[in-house]
Design a protein around this motif. Structure first.
Motif, PDB file in Angstrom:
ATOM      1  N   GLN A 124       2.840  10.327  -7.152  1.00 43.36           N
ATOM      2  CA  GLN A 124       3.778  10.737  -8.193  1.00 43.36           C
ATOM      3  C   GLN A 124       3.064  11.044  -9.502  1.00 43.36           C
ATOM      4  OE1 GLN A 124       6.919   7.898  -8.871  1.00 43.36           O
ATOM      5  NE2 GLN A 124       7.437   8.753 -10.874  1.00 43.36           N
ATOM      6  N   GLU A 125       2.032  10.261  -9.830  1.00 43.49           N
ATOM      7  CA  GLU A 125       1.345  10.415 -11.112  1.00 43.49           C
ATOM      8  C   GLU A 125       0.196  11.418 -11.065  1.00 43.49           C
ATOM      9  OE1 GLU A 125       2.212   9.025 -13.990  1.00 43.49           O
ATOM     10  OE2 GLU A 125       3.953   8.096 -13.017  1.00 43.49           O
ATOM     11  N   PHE A 126      -0.537  11.469  -9.947  1.00 43.51           N
ATOM     12  CA  PHE A 126      -1.770  12.264  -9.904  1.00 43.51           C
ATOM     13  C   PHE A 126      -1.823  13.251  -8.741  1.00 43.51           C
ATOM     14  CE2 PHE A 126      -2.758   7.963 -11.525  1.00 43.51           C
ATOM     15  CZ  PHE A 126      -3.046   8.302 -12.843  1.00 43.51           C
ATOM     16  N   GLY A 127      -0.741  13.393  -8.017  1.00 41.21           N
ATOM     17  CA  GLY A 127      -0.773  14.272  -6.865  1.00 41.21           C
ATOM     18  C   GLY A 127      -1.620  13.671  -5.756  1.00 41.21           C
ATOM     19  N   ILE A 128      -2.347  14.528  -5.046  1.00 43.07           N
ATOM     20  CA  ILE A 128      -3.160  14.047  -3.927  1.00 43.07           C
ATOM     21  C   ILE A 128      -4.624  13.853  -4.322  1.00 43.07           C
ATOM     22  CG2 ILE A 128      -1.651  15.090  -2.204  1.00 43.07           C
ATOM     23  CD1 ILE A 128      -3.687  17.376  -1.981  1.00 43.07           C
ATOM     24  N   SER A 129      -4.916  13.882  -5.620  1.00 46.62           N
ATOM     25  CA  SER A 129      -6.311  13.763  -6.055  1.00 46.62           C
ATOM     26  C   SER A 129      -6.829  12.337  -5.990  1.00 46.62           C
ATOM     27  CB  SER A 129      -6.460  14.291  -7.491  1.00 46.62           C
ATOM     28  OG  SER A 129      -5.680  13.509  -8.391  1.00 46.62           O
ATOM     29  N   LEU A 130      -5.928  11.353  -5.961  1.00 44.41           N
ATOM     30  CA  LEU A 130      -6.340   9.951  -5.945  1.00 44.41           C
ATOM     31  C   LEU A 130      -5.503   9.207  -4.919  1.00 44.41           C
ATOM     32  CD1 LEU A 130      -8.387   8.188  -7.509  1.00 44.41           C
ATOM     33  CD2 LEU A 130      -6.509   7.480  -8.991  1.00 44.41           C
ATOM     34  N   TYR A 131      -6.187   8.446  -4.067  1.00 43.15           N
ATOM     35  CA  TYR A 131      -5.495   7.767  -2.962  1.00 43.15           C
ATOM     36  C   TYR A 131      -6.198   6.445  -2.682  1.00 43.15           C
ATOM     37  CZ  TYR A 131      -3.198   7.165   1.583  1.00 43.15           C
ATOM     38  OH  TYR A 131      -2.451   6.687   2.632  1.00 43.15           O
ATOM     39  N   MET A 132      -5.431   5.436  -2.239  1.00 40.43           N
ATOM     40  CA  MET A 132      -6.006   4.139  -1.898  1.00 40.43           C
ATOM     41  C   MET A 132      -6.122   4.014  -0.383  1.00 40.43           C
ATOM     42  SD  MET A 132      -7.271   1.251  -2.910  1.00 40.43           S
ATOM     43  CE  MET A 132      -6.731   0.858  -4.583  1.00 40.43           C
ATOM     44  N   ASN A 171       0.823  -1.209   0.000  1.00 39.78           N
ATOM     45  CA  ASN A 171       0.000   0.000   0.000  1.00 39.78           C
ATOM     46  C   ASN A 171       0.858   1.261   0.000  1.00 39.78           C
ATOM     47  OD1 ASN A 171      -3.054  -0.474   0.208  1.00 39.78           O
ATOM     48  ND2 ASN A 171      -2.251  -1.987   1.636  1.00 39.78           N
ATOM     49  N   ARG A 172       1.973   1.225   0.705  1.00 40.65           N
ATOM     50  CA  ARG A 172       2.871   2.379   0.687  1.00 40.65           C
ATOM     51  C   ARG A 172       3.443   2.591  -0.714  1.00 40.65           C
ATOM     52  NH1 ARG A 172       5.298   1.186   4.922  1.00 40.65           N
ATOM     53  NH2 ARG A 172       6.983  -0.082   4.049  1.00 40.65           N
ATOM     54  N   LYS A 173       3.848   1.513  -1.363  1.00 38.82           N
ATOM     55  CA  LYS A 173       4.395   1.608  -2.716  1.00 38.82           C
ATOM     56  C   LYS A 173       3.333   2.081  -3.702  1.00 38.82           C
ATOM     57  CE  LYS A 173       6.653  -1.238  -6.265  1.00 38.82           C
ATOM     58  NZ  LYS A 173       7.165  -2.600  -6.586  1.00 38.82           N
ATOM     59  N   PHE A 174       2.125   1.545  -3.582  1.00 39.13           N
ATOM     60  CA  PHE A 174       1.049   1.893  -4.511  1.00 39.13           C
ATOM     61  C   PHE A 174       0.646   3.357  -4.356  1.00 39.13           C
ATOM     62  CE2 PHE A 174      -3.410   1.998  -5.901  1.00 39.13           C
ATOM     63  CZ  PHE A 174      -3.315   1.375  -7.132  1.00 39.13           C
ATOM     64  N   ASN A 175       0.494   3.816  -3.123  1.00 34.95           N
ATOM     65  CA  ASN A 175       0.091   5.206  -2.910  1.00 34.95           C
ATOM     66  C   ASN A 175       1.197   6.186  -3.290  1.00 34.95           C
ATOM     67  OD1 ASN A 175      -2.651   5.262  -2.022  1.00 34.95           O
ATOM     68  ND2 ASN A 175      -2.010   4.324  -0.095  1.00 34.95           N
ATOM     69  N   ASN A 176       2.442   5.801  -3.120  1.00 29.98           N
ATOM     70  CA  ASN A 176       3.540   6.661  -3.577  1.00 29.98           C
ATOM     71  C   ASN A 176       3.481   6.844  -5.088  1.00 29.98           C
ATOM     72  OD1 ASN A 176       4.574   7.094  -1.030  1.00 29.98           O
ATOM     73  ND2 ASN A 176       6.084   5.441  -1.160  1.00 29.98           N
ATOM     74  N   TRP A 177       3.134   5.770  -5.799  1.00 30.39           N
ATOM     75  CA  TRP A 177       3.007   5.878  -7.257  1.00 30.39           C
ATOM     76  C   TRP A 177       1.830   6.777  -7.634  1.00 30.39           C
ATOM     77  CZ3 TRP A 177      -0.825   4.555 -10.758  1.00 30.39           C
ATOM     78  CH2 TRP A 177      -0.455   4.596 -12.103  1.00 30.39           C
ATOM     79  N   LEU A 178       0.705   6.642  -6.924  1.00 30.35           N
ATOM     80  CA  LEU A 178      -0.450   7.497  -7.204  1.00 30.35           C
ATOM     81  C   LEU A 178      -0.108   8.971  -6.982  1.00 30.35           C
ATOM     82  CD1 LEU A 178      -3.446   5.529  -5.597  1.00 30.35           C
ATOM     83  CD2 LEU A 178      -2.918   5.768  -8.027  1.00 30.35           C
TER      84      LEU A 178
END
Length: 331
Positions: free
Chosen positions: A303-311, A294-301
């Motif tokens: 990086q790609e979309f800023g804080i607009s999308l989060y898991m 989850n840490r890796k996935f949210n870091n990628w989100l």
């Protein structure tokens, strides 16, 4: 995936399916599959009767009992009617009965027909499905890691149109497929939990009381803003593509999470609408894998979309006797 967990999962998925053959008027055994070679023997032995001092069969039968969530199973009471149809999952929704499913008979890409009035299945329905299932299994190698996805596909094709319970007069909306997939989720968790503890004993009463499971859920936060913030021409196409992207991203999220936990898709209870729910074993390795992924996935989100999308994600530990588990898996 550990060998024991693979064997328990396969046992849970196949356990009791020989009843299909008997409902169709045949012997209902795995004789044809046994003729294919010795590779199926470790899986098929003990499906009908537990083998003495065999952890795999003990775990498979315990998983089956847990998956009933306290409900009666076939033969537990009442008159057995093997030709009872499967009601849809929307039975009595809104005060109306949505109908019964008429099983497919082998045609590719055929979908089950929905009948508004109660129907009676025919022995031929079960005969066709039982023969088709054994033909599909004949193409699989149970010791290969890819066997579970292929087996799930075959089981969904041949067993999802038939009810798990066939008591006369019963309204059954749970299929043979769904019951066995749920049992496999329980079985794989129990196996991983005992392997993690390096415990060679098997005490069902004690195991039921221990918090051996994690009910895990995750979901995208910010979906509405992500999808509908469109200010260019061709907005409708952009909306569809973003929605499809999130669907694929959730598939990727689930697959990577299960791989990190060394589990299969039997542990996936539901996913859709930007959410997923899984049943996982309560081990330190799994909890660490969840945190890392989850840490890796949210870091990628980010990086790609800023804080607009989060898991968002979370879990709760449960035992087999926990009321939460019984409510979650009640039928």
């Amino acid at each position: 995936m550990h060998t024991q967990t693979l064997q328990v999962t396969l046992r849970c998925l196949l356990q009791g399916l020989e009843e299909m053959g008997r409902r169709g008027g045949g012997q209902g055994d795995w004789g044809q599959l046994r003729k294919l070679g010795p590779q199926w023997a470790p899986v098929l032995d003990g499906l009908q009767e537990p083998l003495p001092q065999n952890r795999v069969t003990d775990l498979a039968h315990l998983a089956r009992r847990l998956s009933t969530a306290g409900h009666e199973t076939e033969g537990a009471g009442g008159t057995v009617d093997p030709l009872t149809p499967l009601a849809t999952v929307f039975t009595h929704m809104g005060g109306e009965h949505s109908g019964y499913l008429r099983p497919r008979r082998g045609a590719e890409n055929q979908i089950p027909q929905l009948e508004s009035k109660r129907i009676t299945l025919q022995p031929k329905d079960y005969q066709c499905a039982w023969e088709g299932l054994q033909m599909s299994l004949a193409e699989l190698q149970p010791e290969e890691s890819s066997v579970i996805p292929a087996l799930l596909t075959a089981l969904e094709r041949w067993t999802s149109d038939f009810p798990d319970e066939v008591r006369a007069g019963a309204e059954t909306d749970l299929s043979l497929y769904d019951r066995r997939r749920t049992a496999a989720a329980f079985g794989s968790c129990l196996s991983e939990y005992l392997l993690d503890r390096e415990d060679s004993t098997f005490q069902e009463a004690a195991l039921r009381k221990e918090k051996t499971f994690l009910l895990y859920t995750a979901g995208f936060s910010g979906i509405q803003k992500f999808i509908y913030t469109v200010s260019t021409d061709g907005a409708l196409k952009s909306l569809r593509s973003r929605s499809f992207f999130l669907e694929l991203l959730m598939e990727h999220y689930v697959d990577e999470l299960l791989a990190a936990c060394q589990l299969s898709r039997v542990n996936l209870l539901f996913h859709g609408g930007g959410q997923c729910h899984l049943l996982l074993p309560k081990t330190e390795a799994v909890e660490e894998a969840l945190a890392v992924w989850n840490r890796k996935f949210n870091n990628w989100l980010i990086q790609e979309f800023g804080i607009s999308l989060y898991m968002d994600h979370g879990w709760v530990a449960c035992s087999g006797n926990d009321p939460l588990m019984r409510r979650s898996f009640a039928t």
